[in-house]
Enzyme design. Structure first.
Site: not given
Ligand SMILES: CCCNC(=O)[C@H](O)[C@@H](O)C(=O)O
Length: 339
Positions: A11-12, A15, A79, A254
């Site tokens: 996972r990044h 953020r 990200r 995630d």
């Molecule tokens: C609509 C929500 C999309 N969320 C993301 O893309 C985020 O990167 C989320 O997946 C994460 O890993 O924080």
């Protein structure tokens, strides 16, 4: 046994929120790079992950970055692209004194073409049907009943007119990001409220890839990535192949980590943290056979946890690994998506 190939999915890093809720005191202008952007904490997390990987695979990977050895693919989000690029250089590759960083190529595809690293994938009516059925299960109804008051609180305090689990999910995410960046929460966001919202968020992950019809959901979601990973492991399990690829690095989200783990039946139901890393190691044994070991790094202060594929040993023979994962992989997803 000798290590011959590694795939990691992470996972990044930390953020800014993806979005704000209607009454949120903090809006896009309150974040240095706006919404959904890797923070300096996120950069540090991924530099640390890069150092961990270099150390773990010292002796396996060439001391200096070798483009034939490492392949990096990311979803097409700033990200994840930035997270993947934070791979520390070896000494002789430092190209500017005191800059302990080097650019490495990160491959991607446009968001609307991404079918490997972004889940849940849309375009699957059968999956939508399974999700509707999930929302009718006793477990789902119990959870939404248990947290009825918190859902009501979220609706009134945030100005969100919908309080389905997904809407609560995004409010928790925003509040979590704000708390991580010292932005004080409104009075209604007490520690108990955050604890309950956290439980709902984790439940949201469980629902997406399990709780009901987990195997079929895996075939339509995480199994798509599992299929690629298993195919790569089998492809690399050939003696003295002229393949020089040693490490495949996948930079995602995630939900990607959760979907993949659910398809392996190793998802423990909690949101994968920032820079968490799912590891697959392929070994050639002394007798020429191959085995797969899996690890999950969700805490950078301890060694990664070994994971056991249900029905197999920790060092699972490749043949067994392929056989046991097969039921979670569709060989014609488009057909299985039709209702
Ligand atoms: C609509 C929500 C999309 N969320 C993301 O893309 C985020 O990167 C989320 O997946 C994460 O890993 O924080």
């Amino acid at each position: 046994r000798n290590l011959v190939y590694v795939t990691v999915l992470f996972r990044h890093g930390d953020r800014s929120p993806i979005k704000a809720y209607p009454t949120d005191p903090y809006q896009e202008k309150d974040w240095p790079q706006g919404f959904g952007q890797l923070s300096q904490e996120g950069m540090r997390q991924h530099f640390e992950l890069g150092q961990f990987l270099r150390k773990r695979y010292a002796g396996f990977l060439n001391e200096s970055y070798d483009r034939h050895e490492i392949l990096v693919r990311s979803t097409d989000y700033d990200r994840t692209l930035m997270s993947a690029s934070l791979y520390p250089p070896s000494d002789q590759q430092v190209f500017t004194p005191d800059l302990k960083w080097q650019p490495i190529p990160v491959h991607t595809v446009p968001q609307n073409e991404e079918r490997l690293l972004s889940f849940p994938l849309g375009d699957c009516p059968r999956y939508q049907q399974l999700m509707n059925e999930t929302e009718q299960t006793e477990e789902f109804l119990n959870v939404t009943a248990t947290y009825k008051d918190i859902l009501e609180l979220v609706r009134t305090k945030t100005g969100l007119n919908k309080t389905k689990v997904e809407s609560v999910w995004s409010v928790y995410d925003t509040l979590f990001c704000e708390s991580r960046h010292n932005k004080s929460a409104p009075a209604w966001v007490t520690p108990d409220v955050m604890k309950k919202l956290r439980a709902l968020k984790d439940f949201g992950f469980q629902v997406m890839f399990g709780v009901y019809a987990q195997q079929e959901k895996s075939r339509l979601q995480g199994g798509m990535l599992l299929n690629e990973i298993v195919k790569n492991l089998s492809k690399m399990a050939v003696p003295e192949s002229n393949q020089r690829l040693k490490l495949m690095m996948l930079s995602a989200h995630d939900t990607t980590v959760a979907a993949l783990q659910a398809s392996l039946n190793v998802f423990h139901g909690k949101q994968p943290p920032y820079a968490s890393c799912q590891i697959f190691e392929l070994y050639r044994d002394a007798n020429g056979s191959y085995s797969v070991s899996m690890f999950y790094r969700n805490d950078s202060t301890v060694e990664p946890y070994p994971q056991q594929l249900p029905g197999c040993s920790l060092n699972c023979s490749l043949d067994e690994f392929v056989r046991l994962t097969k039921p979670f992989i569709s060989d014609d997803r488009d057909k299985e998506c039709k209702v």
